[in-house]
Scaffold this motif. Structure first.
Motif, PDB file in Angstrom:
ATOM      1  N   ASP A   1      10.887  30.402 103.121  1.00 55.34           N
ATOM      2  CA  ASP A   1      11.419  29.116 103.561  1.00 55.34           C
ATOM      3  C   ASP A   1      11.608  28.163 102.388  1.00 55.34           C
ATOM      4  O   ASP A   1      12.632  27.464 102.306  1.00 55.34           O
ATOM      5  CB  ASP A   1      10.489  28.483 104.599  1.00 55.34           C
ATOM      6  N   GLU A   2      10.625  28.130 101.475  1.00 56.05           N
ATOM      7  CA  GLU A   2      10.746  27.266 100.308  1.00 56.05           C
ATOM      8  C   GLU A   2      11.928  27.675  99.436  1.00 56.05           C
ATOM      9  O   GLU A   2      12.702  26.828  98.965  1.00 56.05           O
ATOM     10  CB  GLU A   2       9.458  27.291  99.481  1.00 56.05           C
ATOM     11  N   PHE A   3      12.093  28.997  99.236  1.00 49.02           N
ATOM     12  CA  PHE A   3      13.207  29.478  98.428  1.00 49.02           C
ATOM     13  C   PHE A   3      14.553  29.128  99.075  1.00 49.02           C
ATOM     14  O   PHE A   3      15.494  28.699  98.407  1.00 49.02           O
ATOM     15  CB  PHE A   3      13.116  30.994  98.233  1.00 49.02           C
ATOM     16  N   GLN A   4      14.652  29.312 100.384  1.00 51.50           N
ATOM     17  CA  GLN A   4      15.909  29.048 101.076  1.00 51.50           C
ATOM     18  C   GLN A   4      16.235  27.562 101.091  1.00 51.50           C
ATOM     19  O   GLN A   4      17.402  27.176 100.958  1.00 51.50           O
ATOM     20  CB  GLN A   4      15.849  29.609 102.494  1.00 51.50           C
ATOM     21  N   ASN A   5      15.226  26.712 101.251  1.00 50.99           N
ATOM     22  CA  ASN A   5      15.459  25.264 101.194  1.00 50.99           C
ATOM     23  C   ASN A   5      15.977  24.859  99.818  1.00 50.99           C
ATOM     24  O   ASN A   5      16.855  23.992  99.701  1.00 50.99           O
ATOM     25  CB  ASN A   5      14.170  24.509 101.508  1.00 50.99           C
ATOM     26  N   HIS A   6      15.436  25.502  98.787  1.00 50.47           N
ATOM     27  CA  HIS A   6      15.875  25.203  97.426  1.00 50.47           C
ATOM     28  C   HIS A   6      17.311  25.664  97.219  1.00 50.47           C
ATOM     29  O   HIS A   6      18.115  24.973  96.576  1.00 50.47           O
ATOM     30  CB  HIS A   6      14.939  25.892  96.428  1.00 50.47           C
ATOM     31  N   ASP A   7      17.658  26.826  97.772  1.00 55.39           N
ATOM     32  CA  ASP A   7      19.043  27.315  97.685  1.00 55.39           C
ATOM     33  C   ASP A   7      20.006  26.334  98.355  1.00 55.39           C
ATOM     34  O   ASP A   7      21.086  26.027  97.816  1.00 55.39           O
ATOM     35  CB  ASP A   7      19.177  28.683  98.360  1.00 55.39           C
ATOM     36  N   ARG A   8      19.625  25.848  99.538  1.00 52.30           N
ATOM     37  CA  ARG A   8      20.494  24.906 100.259  1.00 52.30           C
ATOM     38  C   ARG A   8      20.680  23.619  99.474  1.00 52.30           C
ATOM     39  O   ARG A   8      21.779  23.033  99.468  1.00 52.30           O
ATOM     40  CB  ARG A   8      19.917  24.609 101.643  1.00 52.30           C
ATOM     41  N   LEU A   9      19.619  23.175  98.796  1.00 59.33           N
ATOM     42  CA  LEU A   9      19.718  21.965  97.985  1.00 59.33           C
ATOM     43  C   LEU A   9      20.732  22.151  96.866  1.00 59.33           C
ATOM     44  O   LEU A   9      21.514  21.238  96.558  1.00 59.33           O
ATOM     45  CB  LEU A   9      18.342  21.622  97.407  1.00 59.33           C
ATOM     46  N   VAL A  10      20.748  23.337  96.259  1.00 58.49           N
ATOM     47  CA  VAL A  10      21.721  23.635  95.206  1.00 58.49           C
ATOM     48  C   VAL A  10      23.143  23.581  95.759  1.00 58.49           C
ATOM     49  O   VAL A  10      24.047  23.002  95.150  1.00 58.49           O
ATOM     50  CB  VAL A  10      21.441  25.026  94.596  1.00 58.49           C
ATOM     51  N   LEU A  11      23.352  24.181  96.927  1.00 56.13           N
ATOM     52  CA  LEU A  11      24.685  24.215  97.533  1.00 56.13           C
ATOM     53  C   LEU A  11      25.147  22.830  97.969  1.00 56.13           C
ATOM     54  O   LEU A  11      26.332  22.485  97.845  1.00 56.13           O
ATOM     55  CB  LEU A  11      24.679  25.162  98.737  1.00 56.13           C
ATOM     56  N   GLU A  12      24.219  22.014  98.473  1.00 52.98           N
ATOM     57  CA  GLU A  12      24.579  20.678  98.958  1.00 52.98           C
ATOM     58  C   GLU A  12      24.891  19.721  97.815  1.00 52.98           C
ATOM     59  O   GLU A  12      25.823  18.923  97.899  1.00 52.98           O
ATOM     60  CB  GLU A  12      23.441  20.109  99.809  1.00 52.98           C
TER      61      GLU A  12
END
Length: 221
Positions: free
Chosen positions: A63-74
């Motif tokens: 979950d932490e990794f995926q949240n970080h990925d979404r932050l990069v995309l956003e």
């Protein structure tokens, strides 16, 4: 999308870990160096899997990794984190600074490219809080509620520092530190330092470490 053979050959030749995920945080590619720090065999098919599906100890941080990925995309910005991995049969801890940025194909963002560099210096506490377990430490503040200085004060509070030590570490007067703590309590609607600690740890905000407090004490050879 098919990656060019030249690009794959280049990534394969690198000594540091790197890889590519799609916009759903599923792996498209990883090089051998990334497999090494994750203790993944060469035969393991990682394509199409998310981090939680990997047979590794770090899968618990999906979950932490995926949240970080979404932050990069956003944000369309480079974001960084620290990861601690027990590598090999001896489970020797290695610290890596992992960077992520949007990956473009035909002028469209189709995923997140990540690459790592060895963390040559890490605070001793970064290792002892995880023991022999892997961990993910973010270098990006969890939200914008607090100012940069307030996040620094909070970092020390969450690591058990008293006001006197925080004053010494940050280089500000004790009364100024008290004011920052009062600001933190007010912004989160809390009434004591113990409430601050409990609230932030319940949200996993104790994983945030200000970058300027990472490069201290322990040298990794």
């Amino acid at each position: 999308m098919i990656l060019s053979s030249d690009l794959i050959s280049f990534w394969d030749s690198l000594d540091w870990p790197c890889g590519l995920k799609d916009t759903s945080s599923r792996f498209i590619y990883v090089n051998e160096a990334y497999r090494r720090i994750q203790n993944l065999p060469k035969s393991y098919d990682i394509v199409g899997r998310d981090h939680g599906e990997l047979p590794t100890e770090s899968s618990q941080y999906r979950d932490e990794f995926q949240n970080h990925d979404r932050l990069v995309l956003e944000t369309k910005e480079i974001k960084s984190s620290i990861e601690i991995h027990p590598v090999g049969k001896e489970k020797i801890l290695e610290g890596w600074i992992l960077h992520k940025r949007p990956f473009f194909y035909n002028n469209e963002i189709i995923g997140v490219y990540f690459w790592g560099e060895p963390a040559q210096k890490l605070d001793l506490e970064v290792y002892t809080i995880f023991g022999k377990k892997p961990g993910s430490i973010t270098l990006t503040p969890p939200n914008s509620t607090l100012s940069k200085r307030e996040w620094e004060v909070l970092y020390f509070l969450l690591n058990g520092a008293n006001i006197k030590r925080i004053s010494k570490e940050i280089g500000l007067e004790i009364n100024t530190i008290r004011k920052y703590i009062d600001n933190i309590k007010h912004k989160f609607g809390l009434y004591s330092q113990s409430q601050i600690v409990d609230y932030c740890k319940s949200n996993n905000w104790d994983r945030y470490v200000p970058l300027n407090y990472l490069v201290r004490h322990r040298i990794i050879n």
